[in-house]
Design a protein around this motif. Structure first.
Motif, PDB file in Angstrom:
ATOM      1  N   ILE A 203      56.923  51.943   4.743  1.00  0.00           N
ATOM      2  CA  ILE A 203      57.724  51.360   3.662  1.00  0.00           C
ATOM      3  C   ILE A 203      59.155  51.890   3.708  1.00  0.00           C
ATOM      4  O   ILE A 203      60.125  51.130   3.613  1.00  0.00           O
ATOM      5  CB  ILE A 203      57.069  51.665   2.300  1.00  0.00           C
ATOM      6  N   GLU A 204      59.280  53.199   3.870  1.00  0.00           N
ATOM      7  CA  GLU A 204      60.610  53.813   3.878  1.00  0.00           C
ATOM      8  C   GLU A 204      61.439  53.337   5.068  1.00  0.00           C
ATOM      9  O   GLU A 204      62.657  53.138   4.950  1.00  0.00           O
ATOM     10  CB  GLU A 204      60.479  55.338   3.898  1.00  0.00           C
ATOM     11  N   TRP A 205      60.795  53.135   6.209  1.00  0.00           N
ATOM     12  CA  TRP A 205      61.522  52.660   7.392  1.00  0.00           C
ATOM     13  C   TRP A 205      62.015  51.237   7.200  1.00  0.00           C
ATOM     14  O   TRP A 205      63.185  50.921   7.463  1.00  0.00           O
ATOM     15  CB  TRP A 205      60.622  52.755   8.626  1.00  0.00           C
ATOM     16  N   ILE A 206      61.133  50.353   6.713  1.00  0.00           N
ATOM     17  CA  ILE A 206      61.515  48.951   6.531  1.00  0.00           C
ATOM     18  C   ILE A 206      62.635  48.829   5.510  1.00  0.00           C
ATOM     19  O   ILE A 206      63.581  48.034   5.678  1.00  0.00           O
ATOM     20  CB  ILE A 206      60.295  48.107   6.108  1.00  0.00           C
ATOM     21  N   THR A 207      62.558  49.594   4.438  1.00  0.00           N
ATOM     22  CA  THR A 207      63.536  49.479   3.355  1.00  0.00           C
ATOM     23  C   THR A 207      64.805  50.286   3.605  1.00  0.00           C
ATOM     24  O   THR A 207      65.715  50.281   2.771  1.00  0.00           O
ATOM     25  CB  THR A 207      62.904  49.925   2.026  1.00  0.00           C
ATOM     26  N   GLY A 208      64.876  50.995   4.747  1.00  0.00           N
ATOM     27  CA  GLY A 208      66.091  51.712   5.094  1.00  0.00           C
ATOM     28  C   GLY A 208      66.240  53.070   4.459  1.00  0.00           C
ATOM     29  O   GLY A 208      67.352  53.602   4.368  1.00  0.00           O
ATOM     30  N   SER A 209      65.128  53.664   4.015  1.00  0.00           N
ATOM     31  CA  SER A 209      65.178  54.982   3.373  1.00  0.00           C
ATOM     32  C   SER A 209      64.777  56.103   4.311  1.00  0.00           C
ATOM     33  O   SER A 209      64.627  57.243   3.883  1.00  0.00           O
ATOM     34  CB  SER A 209      64.257  54.991   2.136  1.00  0.00           C
TER      35      SER A 209
END
Length: 449
Positions: A203-209
């Motif tokens: 999730i963090e990778w896809i959302t740029g976090s």
């Protein structure tokens, strides 16, 4: 820190597998008639180009004495007789608490036999055919001759699809899709993977976090996430009549578990859909219909993520267009079923390639794979060859780039990227595909072995 803007690409759902009204009063024979009608012209064209000197006959013509031992071509639907295939007797045995037939992972045996049939008659096939490598439901042309015992001796076989050649080089680029990616996920299995660190990292990778700036820039190139089935559950839960009340309590717990898992899936998608478009396909064990094509998950099941505009629920199988590329595939049932009724040393990727040659998303349906009883047309016939052709819920990641070659004039067609998407719940791996070059790479969020 400078904000990175996510790239986008045009999206089109061909709507090929949508069913407006469902009626199960029709016979399944209509599917095979419609399938033969759809693919007969293609296979006839390829057969005439391949065996131009031979005459094309109807199967019923083989009964005439003048055609005995005469080289000829016949066209029809392949039927594979298998004694070990699932039987209604097994269901009755389980219902009456009798001793059931033993469950099998494969239905092949040395007694399997092949037949070719059309709307009027059928004939047994012998000769240069390997029953273990073929399945019921294929539309094909066979070249050979009628034997004295009434069988048809096969010298060669031809299918409606193009010849496929492996490619090592990168195909010609499409400039408007430069630096745009699709991310494929499959087998999230929230029932068994409720609290997963790899899922949080995803999730963090896809959302740029997550990661440094170059990592975030790569994630910003993802124009769409395609989730290919079994998101809620990855394995079935079955109960027998033995211990009825005990199983009723277990079933209630399973339903509660399913409810919580759907809620977790909803939260997961809502986090991704906040910044990226998501296409959600149902899988074999998701809350959708059992027969192919499975309809999309109802928006009321996912109330949080359905509020936005970035979630698009679709069918299984599915085909559409993203950017300038045609993308199609399934959540895994067609390839898994083919492997049950065949017995040759081929990988899921090899079988995926064969379905392109056969020009059908699920040729074993409705014989051993449940399918809605269509009668006017079989929507699972491939009318277009996808540029990206995938299958979800596989045991491991595999990929291959092939080029379609027209058998009639040897002209080169389009490149096709074949992809086996691994179950994320066991592999912690997603698959990233470049829309321009069709290059792929696995992206792993688990421990490195």
């Amino acid at each position: 820190m400078e904000q990175i803007e996510r790239k986008s690409a045009e999206f089109e759902d061909f709507g090929r597998f949508q069913i407006e009204s469902r009626s199960f009063s029709r016979q399944f024979s209509g599917i095979y008639k419609a399938r033969l009608s759809s693919l007969k012209a293609k296979v006839l064209k390829r057969a005439r180009a391949k065996w131009s000197k031979h005459k094309v006959l109807h199967i019923v013509d083989l009964t005439k004495d003048e055609y005995e031992e005469v080289p000829s071509i016949i066209i029809g639907t392949l039927y594979k007789h298998q004694e070990l295939k699932p039987s209604i007797l097994k269901e009755i045995a389980e219902e009456l608490q009798a001793v059931p037939q033993p469950s099998r992972l494969n239905y092949c045996s040395t007694k399997d036999s092949l037949y070719l049939e059309d709307d009027v008659s059928r004939v047994k096939l012998v000769g240069n055919l390997t029953a273990e490598a073929l399945v019921t439901g294929l539309i094909c042309a066979v070249c050979g001759h009628q034997t004295k015992d009434g069988s048809f001796w096969v010298e060669d076989v031809c299918y409606p699809g193009p010849y496929l050649r492996s490619l090592n080089q990168t195909p010609s680029s499409c400039a408007k899709d430069h630096d745009k990616f699709i991310l494929f996920l499959s087998g999230l299995d929230f029932v068994n993977e409720a609290d997963s660190i790899p899922m949080d990292l995803l999730i963090e990778w896809i959302t740029g976090s997550l990661g440094e700036e170059f990592v975030q820039e790569e994630a910003a190139k993802i124009v769409r996430v395609i989730i290919a089935g079994n998101s809620v559950r990855g394995l079935p839960k079955t109960f027998t009549r033995k211990g009825y009340f005990e199983n009723k309590r277990k079933e209630a717990l399973v339903n509660l578990e399913m409810h919580h898992s759907v809620h977790r899936l909803d939260k997961f998608i809502s986090k991704i859909a906040g910044s990226c478009s998501v296409t959600l396909m149902p899988g074999e064990f998701d809350p959708s219909c059992h027969s192919l094509p499975q309809h999309s998950l109802h928006p009321n099941i996912l109330p949080i993520s359905s509020r936005g505009k970035n979630l698009y629920g679709t069918t299984n199988p599915w085909i559409g267009k993203i950017g300038s590329r045609i993308v199609g595939g399934s959540s895994g049932q067609p390839i898994e079923d083919i492997m049950k009724v065949s017995n040759v040393d081929l990988s899921p990727l090899d079988w995926l390639e064969k379905t392109l040659e056969w020009q059908h998303f699920a040729p074993t349906a409705p014989d051993t794979l449940a399918e809605y009883p269509f009668d006017q047309a079989d929507p699972l016939v491939m009318n277009e060859i996808p540029n990206i052709y995938f299958v979800g819920n596989m045991e491991r990641y595999e990929t291959k780039l092939v080029q379609s070659i027209d058998r009639n004039d040897d002209s080169e067609g389009q490149p096709v990227r074949l992809i086996c998407i691994p179950k994320f719940s066991t592999s912690q791996t997603a698959v990233l595909v470049d829309l321009d070059s069709l290059d792929t790479k696995p992206v792993s969020f688990g421990a490195v072995e």
